[in-house]
Design a protein around this motif. Structure first.
Motif, PDB file in Angstrom:
ATOM      1  N   LEU A   1       0.830  -1.200   0.000  1.00 48.62           N
ATOM      2  CA  LEU A   1       0.000   0.000   0.000  1.00 48.62           C
ATOM      3  C   LEU A   1       0.870   1.258   0.000  1.00 48.62           C
ATOM      4  O   LEU A   1       0.580   2.220  -0.717  1.00 48.62           O
ATOM      5  N   ALA A   2       1.945   1.237   0.772  1.00 52.55           N
ATOM      6  CA  ALA A   2       2.846   2.392   0.824  1.00 52.55           C
ATOM      7  C   ALA A   2       3.513   2.623  -0.535  1.00 52.55           C
ATOM      8  O   ALA A   2       3.637   3.766  -0.989  1.00 52.55           O
ATOM      9  N   PHE A   3       3.923   1.554  -1.198  1.00 48.90           N
ATOM     10  CA  PHE A   3       4.524   1.702  -2.525  1.00 48.90           C
ATOM     11  C   PHE A   3       3.478   2.131  -3.556  1.00 48.90           C
ATOM     12  O   PHE A   3       3.782   2.906  -4.471  1.00 48.90           O
ATOM     13  N   ALA A   4       2.249   1.666  -3.416  1.00 48.66           N
ATOM     14  CA  ALA A   4       1.188   2.106  -4.321  1.00 48.66           C
ATOM     15  C   ALA A   4       0.940   3.605  -4.167  1.00 48.66           C
ATOM     16  O   ALA A   4       0.765   4.322  -5.164  1.00 48.66           O
ATOM     17  N   GLN A   5       0.960   4.070  -2.942  1.00 49.33           N
ATOM     18  CA  GLN A   5       0.800   5.497  -2.672  1.00 49.33           C
ATOM     19  C   GLN A   5       1.940   6.293  -3.312  1.00 49.33           C
ATOM     20  O   GLN A   5       1.716   7.330  -3.925  1.00 49.33           O
ATOM     21  N   ALA A   6       3.151   5.786  -3.201  1.00 47.31           N
ATOM     22  CA  ALA A   6       4.305   6.452  -3.810  1.00 47.31           C
ATOM     23  C   ALA A   6       4.185   6.456  -5.333  1.00 47.31           C
ATOM     24  O   ALA A   6       4.549   7.438  -5.986  1.00 47.31           O
ATOM     25  N   GLY A   7       3.675   5.373  -5.875  1.00 45.90           N
ATOM     26  CA  GLY A   7       3.458   5.322  -7.317  1.00 45.90           C
ATOM     27  C   GLY A   7       2.477   6.381  -7.765  1.00 45.90           C
ATOM     28  O   GLY A   7       2.688   7.061  -8.775  1.00 45.90           O
ATOM     29  N   TYR A   8       1.429   6.542  -6.999  1.00 45.43           N
ATOM     30  CA  TYR A   8       0.401   7.519  -7.335  1.00 45.43           C
ATOM     31  C   TYR A   8       0.913   8.955  -7.170  1.00 45.43           C
ATOM     32  O   TYR A   8       0.698   9.803  -8.035  1.00 45.43           O
ATOM     33  N   LEU A   9       1.600   9.220  -6.057  1.00 39.07           N
ATOM     34  CA  LEU A   9       2.023  10.588  -5.755  1.00 39.07           C
ATOM     35  C   LEU A   9       3.298  11.021  -6.471  1.00 39.07           C
ATOM     36  O   LEU A   9       3.489  12.204  -6.722  1.00 39.07           O
ATOM     37  N   VAL A  10       4.177  10.082  -6.775  1.00 42.98           N
ATOM     38  CA  VAL A  10       5.473  10.440  -7.361  1.00 42.98           C
ATOM     39  C   VAL A  10       5.624   9.911  -8.781  1.00 42.98           C
ATOM     40  O   VAL A  10       5.866  10.668  -9.715  1.00 42.98           O
ATOM     41  N   LEU A  11       5.494   8.627  -8.940  1.00 48.71           N
ATOM     42  CA  LEU A  11       5.864   7.997 -10.211  1.00 48.71           C
ATOM     43  C   LEU A  11       4.901   8.271 -11.362  1.00 48.71           C
ATOM     44  O   LEU A  11       5.314   8.274 -12.523  1.00 48.71           O
TER      45      LEU A  11
END
Length: 104
Positions: A48-58
């Motif tokens: 979930l944390a990596f998914a959030q990073a994908g959404y906000l950054v990547l």
């Protein structure tokens, strides 16, 4: 804008000067720290944390940049065998922040 919002905006702007992989790890750490800091780290929480990073950054970058950033970010994360059993999400967030610092 409140003082908290101003501080968060200042931090967000400062992070945009970091390599993309470091930005990803900072968002992962932020998410872990707010989502379940006192709970044992689970694969689902980390996903979930990596998914959030994908959404906000990547999401704003082309696929090649996304892939390279994720590869770099994952390469500096601590090996789970080196961590204490039952480590909390908040404790792991500290390791993630340290790993992000190694990318700058």
């Amino acid at each position: 804008m409140t003082a908290q919002q101003q501080a968060e905006e200042g931090l967000r702007r400062a992070r945009t000067d970091l390599p993309v992989a470091a930005q990803v790890l900072h968002v992962v750490a932020d998410t872990l720290s707010t989502l379940a800091p006192g709970q044992p780290l689970t694969e689902d929480t980390l996903r979930l944390a990596f998914a959030q990073a994908g959404y906000l950054v990547l999401a704003q970058y082309p696929r090649a940049v996304q892939d390279a950033a994720l590869d770099r970010a994952l390469a500096v994360l601590p090996n789970s065998d080196d961590l204490a059993p039952g480590i909390t999400a908040g404790e792991y967030a500290l390791h993630v922040r340290r790993a992000a610092g190694s990318l700058t």
